[in-house]
Design a protein around this motif. Structure first.
Motif, PDB file in Angstrom:
ATOM      1  N   TRP A  29       0.815  -1.219   0.000  1.00 34.40           N
ATOM      2  CA  TRP A  29       0.000   0.000   0.000  1.00 34.40           C
ATOM      3  C   TRP A  29       0.845   1.263   0.000  1.00 34.40           C
ATOM      4  O   TRP A  29       0.384   2.332  -0.400  1.00 34.40           O
ATOM      5  CB  TRP A  29      -0.980   0.002   1.175  1.00 34.40           C
ATOM      6  CG  TRP A  29      -0.359  -0.003   2.537  1.00 34.40           C
ATOM      7  CD1 TRP A  29      -0.107  -1.090   3.310  1.00 34.40           C
ATOM      8  CD2 TRP A  29       0.082   1.121   3.296  1.00 34.40           C
ATOM      9  NE1 TRP A  29       0.466  -0.717   4.494  1.00 34.40           N
ATOM     10  CE2 TRP A  29       0.595   0.625   4.523  1.00 34.40           C
ATOM     11  CE3 TRP A  29       0.091   2.499   3.063  1.00 34.40           C
ATOM     12  CZ2 TRP A  29       1.108   1.461   5.497  1.00 34.40           C
ATOM     13  CZ3 TRP A  29       0.610   3.332   4.044  1.00 34.40           C
ATOM     14  CH2 TRP A  29       1.105   2.814   5.243  1.00 34.40           C
ATOM     15  N   GLN A  40      -8.656   0.642  -1.139  1.00 28.29           N
ATOM     16  CA  GLN A  40      -8.305  -0.593  -0.447  1.00 28.29           C
ATOM     17  C   GLN A  40      -8.838  -0.608   0.974  1.00 28.29           C
ATOM     18  O   GLN A  40      -9.363  -1.624   1.447  1.00 28.29           O
ATOM     19  CB  GLN A  40      -6.778  -0.776  -0.444  1.00 28.29           C
ATOM     20  CG  GLN A  40      -6.317  -2.110   0.138  1.00 28.29           C
ATOM     21  CD  GLN A  40      -6.888  -3.302  -0.600  1.00 28.29           C
ATOM     22  OE1 GLN A  40      -7.019  -3.277  -1.833  1.00 28.29           O
ATOM     23  NE2 GLN A  40      -7.255  -4.341   0.141  1.00 28.29           N
ATOM     24  N   VAL A  41      -8.727   0.522   1.672  1.00 36.43           N
ATOM     25  CA  VAL A  41      -9.234   0.609   3.046  1.00 36.43           C
ATOM     26  C   VAL A  41     -10.752   0.405   3.055  1.00 36.43           C
ATOM     27  O   VAL A  41     -11.295  -0.300   3.907  1.00 36.43           O
ATOM     28  CB  VAL A  41      -8.877   1.972   3.676  1.00 36.43           C
ATOM     29  CG1 VAL A  41      -9.596   2.152   5.012  1.00 36.43           C
ATOM     30  CG2 VAL A  41      -7.374   2.073   3.890  1.00 36.43           C
ATOM     31  N   LEU A  43     -12.610  -1.190   0.803  1.00 37.61           N
ATOM     32  CA  LEU A  43     -12.912  -2.579   0.454  1.00 37.61           C
ATOM     33  C   LEU A  43     -12.745  -3.483   1.681  1.00 37.61           C
ATOM     34  O   LEU A  43     -13.587  -4.353   1.941  1.00 37.61           O
ATOM     35  CB  LEU A  43     -11.994  -3.058  -0.678  1.00 37.61           C
ATOM     36  CG  LEU A  43     -12.268  -2.473  -2.065  1.00 37.61           C
ATOM     37  CD1 LEU A  43     -11.133  -2.823  -3.026  1.00 37.61           C
ATOM     38  CD2 LEU A  43     -13.597  -2.986  -2.618  1.00 37.61           C
ATOM     39  N   GLU A  44     -11.680  -3.261   2.430  1.00 38.43           N
ATOM     40  CA  GLU A  44     -11.446  -4.050   3.647  1.00 38.43           C
ATOM     41  C   GLU A  44     -12.504  -3.738   4.700  1.00 38.43           C
ATOM     42  O   GLU A  44     -12.991  -4.630   5.403  1.00 38.43           O
ATOM     43  CB  GLU A  44     -10.052  -3.757   4.197  1.00 38.43           C
ATOM     44  CG  GLU A  44      -8.930  -4.279   3.298  1.00 38.43           C
ATOM     45  CD  GLU A  44      -7.559  -3.822   3.732  1.00 38.43           C
ATOM     46  OE1 GLU A  44      -7.464  -3.069   4.748  1.00 38.43           O
ATOM     47  OE2 GLU A  44      -6.568  -4.188   3.070  1.00 38.43           O
ATOM     48  N   GLN A  45     -12.878  -2.462   4.779  1.00 42.62           N
ATOM     49  CA  GLN A  45     -13.904  -2.034   5.725  1.00 42.62           C
ATOM     50  C   GLN A  45     -15.232  -2.703   5.396  1.00 42.62           C
ATOM     51  O   GLN A  45     -15.958  -3.154   6.288  1.00 42.62           O
ATOM     52  CB  GLN A  45     -14.056  -0.517   5.643  1.00 42.62           C
ATOM     53  CG  GLN A  45     -15.284   0.045   6.341  1.00 42.62           C
ATOM     54  CD  GLN A  45     -15.487   1.520   6.024  1.00 42.62           C
ATOM     55  OE1 GLN A  45     -14.743   2.355   6.515  1.00 42.62           O
ATOM     56  NE2 GLN A  45     -16.458   1.826   5.181  1.00 42.62           N
ATOM     57  N   SER A  46     -15.565  -2.792   4.106  1.00 39.10           N
ATOM     58  CA  SER A  46     -16.821  -3.402   3.678  1.00 39.10           C
ATOM     59  C   SER A  46     -16.881  -4.864   4.099  1.00 39.10           C
ATOM     60  O   SER A  46     -17.909  -5.345   4.591  1.00 39.10           O
ATOM     61  CB  SER A  46     -16.968  -3.287   2.157  1.00 39.10           C
ATOM     62  OG  SER A  46     -18.192  -3.851   1.733  1.00 39.10           O
ATOM     63  N   SER A  47     -15.787  -5.580   3.920  1.00 39.61           N
ATOM     64  CA  SER A  47     -15.733  -6.993   4.312  1.00 39.61           C
ATOM     65  C   SER A  47     -15.912  -7.137   5.822  1.00 39.61           C
ATOM     66  O   SER A  47     -16.585  -8.048   6.306  1.00 39.61           O
ATOM     67  CB  SER A  47     -14.392  -7.607   3.892  1.00 39.61           C
ATOM     68  OG  SER A  47     -14.264  -7.606   2.488  1.00 39.61           O
ATOM     69  N   GLU A  48     -15.332  -6.204   6.559  1.00 38.73           N
ATOM     70  CA  GLU A  48     -15.436  -6.234   8.021  1.00 38.73           C
ATOM     71  C   GLU A  48     -16.879  -5.983   8.461  1.00 38.73           C
ATOM     72  O   GLU A  48     -17.379  -6.650   9.380  1.00 38.73           O
ATOM     73  CB  GLU A  48     -14.522  -5.171   8.628  1.00 38.73           C
ATOM     74  CG  GLU A  48     -14.567  -5.137  10.147  1.00 38.73           C
ATOM     75  CD  GLU A  48     -13.740  -3.997  10.743  1.00 38.73           C
ATOM     76  OE1 GLU A  48     -13.881  -3.739  11.943  1.00 38.73           O
ATOM     77  OE2 GLU A  48     -12.969  -3.370   9.992  1.00 38.73           O
TER      78      GLU A  48
END
Length: 200
Positions: A29, A40-41, A43-48
């Motif tokens: 990153w 990217q942050v 996308l990761e937040q959405s998965s969380e």
């Protein structure tokens, strides 16, 4: 002299090897542009957000996956990453095409607040019309909204969800778990033109 020369050469070689090792260990990153880091942050937040929802309400997984599309939002720690980002960031996903649209969430009326300081939302859209309207035209959740999740009224697939409008359901998660009443009011949801500019 020869010993000293060999020593210097060895030091240079070892130094180069160490530098190469550190460079290869450099987080990916760090080499990305600011927009890519933000995507990217999010996308990761959405998965969380989805993982937390499924943990609190397992039945929601089937509802999200079978829907035409969904959107996740969070303001947990978002200001650490994005200065002046308003109330939060989010991601809308078209389940049919897998197209992702980066979204913003912002408070629109002073004094109303968001009901709670930290929360996560998962919007679920039954059909193409309501999903496209949300993504392309945005949505404003007025301060007068006081919807609550009522057992039996949303059907088994949407247990724990709050119906906002025809074909639109919202799950709200707070620090204490799944909320039965919508407190994230006085907010506007709209497309982030900057993050969607370069594609995703």
């Amino acid at each position: 002299m020869r010993t000293m020369k060999r020593f210097k050469i060895s030091v240079v070689i070892i130094g180069f090897a160490l530098f190469s090792s550190v460079a290869s260990a450099r987080p990916a990153w760090l080499d990305r542009r600011p927009e890519e880091k933000q995507r990217q942050v999010i996308l990761e937040q959405s998965s969380e957000v989805l993982a937390k929802l499924y943990q609190s309400q397992p039945e929601a997984k089937a509802a999200v996956e079978k829907a035409y599309g969904y959107a996740t939002f969070s303001n947990f720690g978002v200001k650490i990453f994005f200065a002046g980002s308003g109330s939060g960031r989010g991601l809308a996903v078209n389940n049919k095409t897998q197209q992702k649209t980066f979204m913003n969430m912002a408070e629109v009326q002073a004094g109303l607040g968001l009901g709670v300081k930290s929360f996560m939302l998962v919007w679920v859209f039954d059909n193409e019309q309501v999903f496209n309207s949300f993504v392309n035209s945005g949505w404003e959740l007025g301060g007068q909204a006081s919807a609550a999740a009522k057992a039996g009224e949303t059907g088994a697939a949407y247990q724990g969800a709050i119906q906002i409008a025809s074909g639109i359901y919202v799950y709200q998660l707070t620090g204490s778990g799944l909320a039965v009443e919508l407190t994230a009011k006085g907010t506007k949801y709209y497309k982030d033109n900057d993050l969607n500019k370069s594609g995703n």
